[in-house]
Design a protein around this motif. Structure first.
Motif: not given
Length: 353
Positions: A195, A270, A301-302, A304-305, A308-309
């Motif tokens: 990440m 996040i 969630n990964y 999604y993160s 979002v980034i």
């Protein structure tokens, strides 16, 4: 006996390239042919000659207390070693504060590469980290020319000593304490690879000094910088950026910045799990998504993160095309006031070898 050396390196601002040339110079002094190649994502790498009399060298900077993803990919792509001799050197972020030299920290970097090489059948001859000038310009200002030169001059003899041991038939294995500490920090390194590096890649932008010359795009080792725009093209950084700092260190206009305010926004976005947003927006209509558990929740969630980034960066880059907003956020970004750095004797054209 070594009959030929192939040295591959990853370098952003020239530190690791300099160390690679120190090793190659010692080889040539001993009459051993030596070739140097830059590791890039978009360039086709020369074939590695695998046999017991050849020596393969892999040199790279430390990222997140471990090896960069570009290096991990490169090692995984290597052919079976068949007993080929190999060595790995990680450059570390050395600093000089007044009269005091502070060492860098390579963590698991060289031993991770060594493990992959061993599994492929290579014979490890040398493992070590070596301090060069810290170039993380998104975090701190570049060191002064005098301090930079002092760090380089201090560590060159150590690099030459290692190279002489290597090419004289010896074995040089160091960094065991760093390995133990790196294992203790394994979660940080894993978090960086999965990440952190993506977040850092999406902090770069060009301030109003940018003239659209495209040097950053032409010289990016991972092909992550693309010039985009209608009337006035500006650089855009993709998720494949390794934060090597070449664009920032060599920009003739000092136009490349890294936005600290944007980093804070990304952390906030996040830090709240996707399920919380879903419950807030849709209530109980999508309970199957909010009830996910285990690896399914982690994967969702990964993704999604990362989404979002990427979305936050896209909106940020659109806003940066508004001159007033660009100037305002640039003045609020500490990087704007930092001294830039690249290895003193390295020019952009030198990376074309």
């Amino acid at each position: 006996m070594i009959k030929q050396t192939q040295i591959y390196y990853m370098s952003g601002t020239g530190n690791t390239r300099r160390v690679a040339h120190w090793f190659a110079d010692v080889a040539r002094e001993k009459g051993i042919p030596s070739k140097i190649y830059q590791i890039t994502k978009h360039g086709r790498q020369p074939k590695v000659n695998t046999c017991s009399t050849n020596l393969l060298g892999i040199l790279f900077p430390t990222h997140g207390f471990t090896a960069p993803w570009l290096i991990i990919r490169f090692v995984l792509s290597l052919p079976r070693g068949k007993g080929t001799q190999a060595f790995a050197v990680a450059t570390r972020a050395g600093l000089k504060i007044g009269p005091v030299f502070t060492p860098g920290f390579e963590g698991t970097a060289v031993y991770l590469v060594a493990l992959l090489l061993l599994l492929k059948g290579y014979n490890i001859r040398l493992l070590s980290g070596i301090d060069m000038v810290s170039n993380w310009l998104a975090l701190h200002w570049g060191l002064s020319p005098a301090n930079s030169r002092a760090i380089i001059d201090r560590n060159k003899p150590r690099a030459l000593k290692m190279a002489n041991i290597l090419y004289s038939g010896g074995r040089y294995i160091r960094g065991q304490v760093q390995l133990v500490l790196g294992i203790l920090l394994f979660q940080i390194s894993l978090g960086y690879l999965l990440m952190g590096r993506f977040m850092l890649a999406k902090l770069f932008y060009a301030n109003e000094n940018c003239n659209g010359c495209g040097l950053c795009e032409k010289n990016c080792p991972t092909g992550s910088v693309k010039m985009r725009g209608w009337k006035k093209k500006r650089p855009f950084w993709s998720l494949t950026c390794e934060s090597c700092m070449r664009c920032m260190g060599f920009c003739p206009k000092k136009a490349v910045e890294a936005s600290h305010p944007l980093f804070a926004v990304m952390i906030y976005l996040i830090s709240i799990p996707l399920s919380a947003y879903i419950l807030y927006l849709f209530g109980q209509q999508v309970t199957w998504l909010t009830n996910l558990s285990g690896w399914a929740r982690v994967i969702v969630n990964y993704v999604y993160s990362l989404s979002v980034i990427t979305a936050a960066y896209f909106i940020f880059m659109l806003l940066m095309r508004i001159p007033l907003i660009n100037r305002l956020l640039t003045y609020l970004t500490p990087v704007h006031y930092y001294r830039r750095y690249h290895e003193p004797d390295t020019k952009l054209k030198d990376f074309l070898e």
